[in-house]
Design a protein around this motif. Structure first.
Motif, PDB file in Angstrom:
ATOM      1  N   ARG A 422       5.048  -8.635   3.202  1.00  0.00           N
ATOM      2  CA  ARG A 422       3.798  -7.882   3.155  1.00  0.00           C
ATOM      3  C   ARG A 422       4.036  -6.449   2.696  1.00  0.00           C
ATOM      4  O   ARG A 422       3.309  -5.920   1.858  1.00  0.00           O
ATOM      5  CB  ARG A 422       3.134  -7.871   4.537  1.00  0.00           C
ATOM      6  N   PHE A 423       5.101  -5.825   3.219  1.00  0.00           N
ATOM      7  CA  PHE A 423       5.385  -4.447   2.810  1.00  0.00           C
ATOM      8  C   PHE A 423       5.850  -4.389   1.360  1.00  0.00           C
ATOM      9  O   PHE A 423       5.519  -3.446   0.641  1.00  0.00           O
ATOM     10  CB  PHE A 423       6.435  -3.819   3.750  1.00  0.00           C
ATOM     11  N   ILE A 424       6.613  -5.366   0.944  1.00  0.00           N
ATOM     12  CA  ILE A 424       7.067  -5.396  -0.444  1.00  0.00           C
ATOM     13  C   ILE A 424       5.871  -5.535  -1.381  1.00  0.00           C
ATOM     14  O   ILE A 424       5.755  -4.837  -2.395  1.00  0.00           O
ATOM     15  CB  ILE A 424       8.077  -6.527  -0.673  1.00  0.00           C
ATOM     16  N   GLU A 425       4.937  -6.420  -1.038  1.00  0.00           N
ATOM     17  CA  GLU A 425       3.753  -6.605  -1.871  1.00  0.00           C
ATOM     18  C   GLU A 425       2.900  -5.344  -1.903  1.00  0.00           C
ATOM     19  O   GLU A 425       2.353  -4.965  -2.950  1.00  0.00           O
ATOM     20  CB  GLU A 425       2.931  -7.794  -1.348  1.00  0.00           C
ATOM     21  N   ASN A 426       2.804  -4.655  -0.764  1.00  0.00           N
ATOM     22  CA  ASN A 426       2.047  -3.408  -0.738  1.00  0.00           C
ATOM     23  C   ASN A 426       2.675  -2.353  -1.648  1.00  0.00           C
ATOM     24  O   ASN A 426       1.986  -1.637  -2.374  1.00  0.00           O
ATOM     25  CB  ASN A 426       1.960  -2.861   0.694  1.00  0.00           C
ATOM     26  N   HIS A 427       4.009  -2.242  -1.593  1.00  0.00           N
ATOM     27  CA  HIS A 427       4.694  -1.285  -2.467  1.00  0.00           C
ATOM     28  C   HIS A 427       4.567  -1.692  -3.932  1.00  0.00           C
ATOM     29  O   HIS A 427       4.501  -0.833  -4.823  1.00  0.00           O
ATOM     30  CB  HIS A 427       6.167  -1.160  -2.074  1.00  0.00           C
ATOM     31  N   MET A 428       4.555  -3.002  -4.203  1.00  0.00           N
ATOM     32  CA  MET A 428       4.356  -3.479  -5.566  1.00  0.00           C
ATOM     33  C   MET A 428       2.993  -3.036  -6.095  1.00  0.00           C
ATOM     34  O   MET A 428       2.855  -2.601  -7.237  1.00  0.00           O
ATOM     35  CB  MET A 428       4.445  -5.002  -5.614  1.00  0.00           C
ATOM     36  N   ARG A 429       1.982  -3.186  -5.245  1.00  0.00           N
ATOM     37  CA  ARG A 429       0.641  -2.755  -5.652  1.00  0.00           C
ATOM     38  C   ARG A 429       0.650  -1.260  -5.962  1.00  0.00           C
ATOM     39  O   ARG A 429       0.110  -0.809  -6.970  1.00  0.00           O
ATOM     40  CB  ARG A 429      -0.355  -3.047  -4.534  1.00  0.00           C
ATOM     41  N   GLU A 430       1.282  -0.481  -5.075  1.00  0.00           N
ATOM     42  CA  GLU A 430       1.349   0.956  -5.276  1.00  0.00           C
ATOM     43  C   GLU A 430       2.104   1.290  -6.556  1.00  0.00           C
ATOM     44  O   GLU A 430       1.683   2.160  -7.329  1.00  0.00           O
ATOM     45  CB  GLU A 430       2.030   1.611  -4.074  1.00  0.00           C
ATOM     46  N   ALA A 431       3.211   0.592  -6.802  1.00  0.00           N
ATOM     47  CA  ALA A 431       3.991   0.836  -8.016  1.00  0.00           C
ATOM     48  C   ALA A 431       3.163   0.585  -9.261  1.00  0.00           C
ATOM     49  O   ALA A 431       3.183   1.355 -10.224  1.00  0.00           O
ATOM     50  CB  ALA A 431       5.238  -0.045  -8.027  1.00  0.00           C
ATOM     51  N   SER A 432       2.401  -0.513  -9.266  1.00  0.00           N
ATOM     52  CA  SER A 432       1.605  -0.878 -10.437  1.00  0.00           C
ATOM     53  C   SER A 432       0.514   0.135 -10.716  1.00  0.00           C
ATOM     54  O   SER A 432       0.100   0.305 -11.863  1.00  0.00           O
ATOM     55  CB  SER A 432       0.989  -2.266 -10.242  1.00  0.00           C
ATOM     56  N   ILE A 433       0.045   0.810  -9.667  1.00  0.00           N
ATOM     57  CA  ILE A 433      -0.960   1.856  -9.864  1.00  0.00           C
ATOM     58  C   ILE A 433      -0.306   3.167 -10.293  1.00  0.00           C
ATOM     59  O   ILE A 433      -0.672   3.771 -11.301  1.00  0.00           O
ATOM     60  CB  ILE A 433      -1.776   2.069  -8.568  1.00  0.00           C
ATOM     61  N   LEU A 434       0.703   3.611  -9.539  1.00  0.00           N
ATOM     62  CA  LEU A 434       1.287   4.927  -9.780  1.00  0.00           C
ATOM     63  C   LEU A 434       1.983   5.032 -11.128  1.00  0.00           C
ATOM     64  O   LEU A 434       2.039   6.103 -11.730  1.00  0.00           O
ATOM     65  CB  LEU A 434       2.273   5.282  -8.655  1.00  0.00           C
ATOM     66  N   ASP A 523       1.526  22.591  -2.844  1.00  0.00           N
ATOM     67  CA  ASP A 523       0.566  21.843  -3.652  1.00  0.00           C
ATOM     68  C   ASP A 523       0.521  20.418  -3.115  1.00  0.00           C
ATOM     69  O   ASP A 523       1.567  19.802  -2.872  1.00  0.00           O
ATOM     70  CB  ASP A 523       0.986  21.834  -5.119  1.00  0.00           C
ATOM     71  N   PRO A 524      -0.676  19.861  -2.893  1.00  0.00           N
ATOM     72  CA  PRO A 524      -0.783  18.548  -2.259  1.00  0.00           C
ATOM     73  C   PRO A 524      -0.532  17.398  -3.225  1.00  0.00           C
ATOM     74  O   PRO A 524      -0.848  17.476  -4.405  1.00  0.00           O
ATOM     75  CB  PRO A 524      -2.235  18.533  -1.769  1.00  0.00           C
ATOM     76  N   LYS A 525       0.025  16.327  -2.684  1.00  0.00           N
ATOM     77  CA  LYS A 525       0.257  15.096  -3.434  1.00  0.00           C
ATOM     78  C   LYS A 525      -0.307  13.937  -2.609  1.00  0.00           C
ATOM     79  O   LYS A 525       0.181  13.657  -1.516  1.00  0.00           O
ATOM     80  CB  LYS A 525       1.753  14.862  -3.656  1.00  0.00           C
ATOM     81  N   LEU A 526      -1.337  13.281  -3.133  1.00  0.00           N
ATOM     82  CA  LEU A 526      -1.864  12.094  -2.457  1.00  0.00           C
ATOM     83  C   LEU A 526      -0.826  10.986  -2.507  1.00  0.00           C
ATOM     84  O   LEU A 526      -0.295  10.684  -3.576  1.00  0.00           O
ATOM     85  CB  LEU A 526      -3.138  11.630  -3.155  1.00  0.00           C
ATOM     86  N   SER A 527      -0.537  10.383  -1.384  1.00  0.00           N
ATOM     87  CA  SER A 527       0.469   9.324  -1.338  1.00  0.00           C
ATOM     88  C   SER A 527      -0.114   8.079  -0.681  1.00  0.00           C
ATOM     89  O   SER A 527      -1.266   8.057  -0.252  1.00  0.00           O
ATOM     90  CB  SER A 527       1.703   9.801  -0.571  1.00  0.00           C
ATOM     91  N   ASP A 528       0.703   7.044  -0.585  1.00  0.00           N
ATOM     92  CA  ASP A 528       0.373   5.790   0.108  1.00  0.00           C
ATOM     93  C   ASP A 528      -0.847   5.108  -0.509  1.00  0.00           C
ATOM     94  O   ASP A 528      -1.924   5.056   0.085  1.00  0.00           O
ATOM     95  CB  ASP A 528       0.162   6.037   1.592  1.00  0.00           C
ATOM     96  N   LEU A 529      -0.657   4.593  -1.732  1.00  0.00           N
ATOM     97  CA  LEU A 529      -1.715   3.834  -2.397  1.00  0.00           C
ATOM     98  C   LEU A 529      -1.519   2.335  -2.179  1.00  0.00           C
ATOM     99  O   LEU A 529      -1.956   1.519  -2.978  1.00  0.00           O
ATOM    100  CB  LEU A 529      -1.768   4.165  -3.890  1.00  0.00           C
ATOM    101  N   ARG A 530      -0.856   1.962  -1.065  1.00  0.00           N
ATOM    102  CA  ARG A 530      -0.581   0.545  -0.807  1.00  0.00           C
ATOM    103  C   ARG A 530      -1.860  -0.249  -0.561  1.00  0.00           C
ATOM    104  O   ARG A 530      -1.884  -1.460  -0.721  1.00  0.00           O
ATOM    105  CB  ARG A 530       0.375   0.414   0.385  1.00  0.00           C
ATOM    106  N   PHE A 531      -2.924   0.432  -0.115  1.00  0.00           N
ATOM    107  CA  PHE A 531      -4.180  -0.254   0.161  1.00  0.00           C
ATOM    108  C   PHE A 531      -5.242   0.081  -0.879  1.00  0.00           C
ATOM    109  O   PHE A 531      -6.429  -0.175  -0.665  1.00  0.00           O
ATOM    110  CB  PHE A 531      -4.684   0.120   1.561  1.00  0.00           C
ATOM    111  N   ALA A 532      -4.823   0.666  -2.006  1.00  0.00           N
ATOM    112  CA  ALA A 532      -5.783   1.068  -3.035  1.00  0.00           C
ATOM    113  C   ALA A 532      -6.453  -0.154  -3.659  1.00  0.00           C
ATOM    114  O   ALA A 532      -5.886  -1.247  -3.700  1.00  0.00           O
ATOM    115  CB  ALA A 532      -5.079   1.884  -4.114  1.00  0.00           C
TER     116      ALA A 532
END
Length: 550
Positions: A422-434, A523-532
């Motif tokens: 589940r965590f790997i898939e969430n990071h995959m989603r985030e990677a594909s977006i970022l 300067d802020p950086k939005l992070s954690d796009l695993r649920f985007a």
């Protein structure tokens, strides 16, 4: 040898001596420029000639722009040390970086990062390249962000007034990002009030000088805003601020433009190189109105640079909408409207776990237009984290750990180790977006590493942790209102980008202080796009499960 402590800025008590740039020997500079070979000259300015050359910085051989003080220049030690001190203390993606300097006898030399696309002036007036309207807007936004940082976001308590804002001092990197340069005339600002002024000898460039500053000697941040307004009209019209090749009544760009607008000829003054192309009428009107506000005769009625940035971003959004730049519904990142990464049956093991071979294949195929998603070898991240030492562990959860580390090139990184599908898939989603999204207020994912059955994702590291820690941990530094305001503004910009300007509109899905990371400049950086979640042109999307934070 001249010393930066004796030839620094006025009000230099707020500026520390140089730390982030190195001192070059004259022989190093001579080798880099082939003893100042004329064939390597890439520019000339009030300070002197600029040469292109290769210098060693740390362990890296890099191309640099080397600016040498001309003995006949009306600038000298004061401007030289002002530039060294200023840029040694300022770091921003829209400011040119000072690599180092050389002070040897009569030689005063500044060494900068090399900007492959030259200056904005080159492209507006020397026709090196014909800039599209969209690119002009993006360059203006970048330059405005750089000035906004100088005025309110620097580590220098009272901010910086540039005092010589003009197209030749806006450099363009290999991605056409704008970088403010030439701080030889810059001044430390007064207490943080936009219209409080400094009494000073008038310096700058005719055509860009604030009339209030020129006549009264009152220098404010709004003096830079006036100069930027002139640049906006230069970008729109393709004409110089002062052009004596024209009839005398048309020498001054500002007067000519204001007269033309009053006569209802706004469309006719647009640069002929972009006039025949699509420029949204509303976008054109808003752009002209913003420039005119910057040029208001009373400084207090001019916008701040933060307001200019927001105005330009709104104008860019108008133009993108007119262009149909937001692609129609049905565009996806993963081949599905809702971005959930699902492996094919051939990519799974018989027990339902993710095949590492399949995972590696999918990670290798994730690429952005301007972003290479790097495959790190395990030795690299092991060395970076000192063999995953406890001292470098940021946090540990049941299925996820985070470490901080430093690569051999000096770059600080954060490394997430995932232990479940589940965590790997969430990071995959985030990677594909970022990897497809690029914005200064989004955290960057740099790459991944697979070692045995372990999967690691590598991000840029945020020096100042998260907004949550700074707000709620009593041991952390207390943020003043100006820093908090800039953080909120940056987060808002990041969300506007995701909603309106990303390759496909994205709902972040988990915006909270813990996911707002802060770099060394806060300067802020939005992070954690695993649920985007990707969305179409409507404002809502149906999902199967609710994710986020209560």
């Amino acid at each position: 040898m001249l010393s930066p402590t004796t030839h620094g800025l006025e009000s230099s008590s707020s500026v520390e001596s140089p730390q982030l740039c190195r001192q070059f020997t004259l022989s190093e500079i001579q080798v880099a420029t082939k003893n100042f070979d004329e064939s390597l000259v890439i520019g000339r300015g009030g300070f002197g000639k600029v040469y292109k050359g290769n210098v060693t910085y740390g362990t890296t051989l890099m191309t640099a722009a080397i600016k040498r003080l001309d003995s006949t220049s009306n600038q000298g030690a004061l401007e030289f040390w002002a530039e060294v001190k200023m840029l040694s203390n300022l770091r921003h993606c829209h400011l040119v970086s000072l690599i180092g300097y050389c002070n040897d006898g009569q030689e005063m030399i500044l060494v900068y990062e090399y900007m492959p696309h030259g200056t904005l002036e080159d492209h507006l007036h020397k026709r090196v390249t014909s800039l599209t309207w969209m690119r002009r807007l993006q360059i203006c936004i970048g330059a405005a962000r750089g000035l906004d940082y100088l005025h309110t976001g620097t580590s220098i308590k009272h901010g910086v007034i540039h005092r010589d804002v003009k197209p030749s001092n806006i450099l363009l990197d290999d991605s056409w990002a704008a970088k403010i340069s030439d701080f030889g005339l810059s001044k430390i600002g007064p207490i943080n009030q936009p219209c409080t002024y400094v009494n000073t000898v008038v310096k700058g460039t005719f055509g860009y000088l604030d009339p209030d500053y020129f006549s009264m000697g009152r220098l404010t941040r709004k003096s830079d805003v006036f100069a930027f307004g002139v640049i906006l009209f230069e970008v729109l019209c393709g004409r110089k601020a002062i052009d004596k090749s024209l009839d005398e009544e048309q020498w001054g760009l500002v007067t000519w433009v204001q007269d033309s607008i009053e006569e209802g000829r706004l469309k006719q003054i647009v640069d002929s190189n972009i006039r025949g192309r699509i420029i949204s009428p509303k976008c054109l009107k808003e752009f002209a109105q913003l420039a005119e506000r910057c040029l208001h005769s009373h400084p207090k009625h001019r916008p701040t640079m933060a307001q200019v940035v927001m105005g330009l971003e709104y104008i860019l959004a108008l133009q993108e909408k007119a262009n149909g730049a937001l692609k129609p519904a049905g565009r996806t990142i993963f081949g599905k409207k809702i971005p959930v990464f699902v492996f094919t049956s051939s990519g799974e093991n018989s027990d339902g776990s993710i095949s590492l071979k399949s995972l590696r294949y999918h990670l290798d195929t994730i690429q952005g237009e301007n972003h290479i998603f790097r495959r790190f070898d395990f030795d690299t991240i092991q060395v970076a984290t000192e063999n995953f030492s406890e001292a470098n562990r940021v946090f540990q959860l049941r299925f996820n750990s985070m470490y901080k580390g430093r690569l051999q090139n000096g770059q600080d990184i954060a490394i997430a180790e995932s232990f479940s599908n589940r965590f790997i898939e969430n990071h995959m989603r985030e990677a594909s977006i970022l990897v497809k999204c690029e914005h200064e207020n989004l955290v960057k994912m740099l790459g991944y590493c697979i070692e045995g059955t372990k999967v690691f994702f590598i991000y840029e590291f945020a020096t100042n942790a998260s907004l949550h820690h700074l707000l709620h941990d009593p041991t952390c530094i207390q943020l003043d209102w100006n820093k908090l305001y800039r953080i909120l503004l940056g987060v808002a910009r990041g969300l506007v980008y995701l909603h309106k300007h990303a390759p496909i509109p994205i709902i972040h899905g988990n915006v909270r202080p813990g996911n707002i990371l802060l770099d060394e400049s806060f300067d802020p950086k939005l992070s954690d796009l695993r649920f985007a979640t990707a969305i179409n042109e409507s404002d809502c999307v149906h999902v199967n499960a609710v994710s986020g934070t209560l």
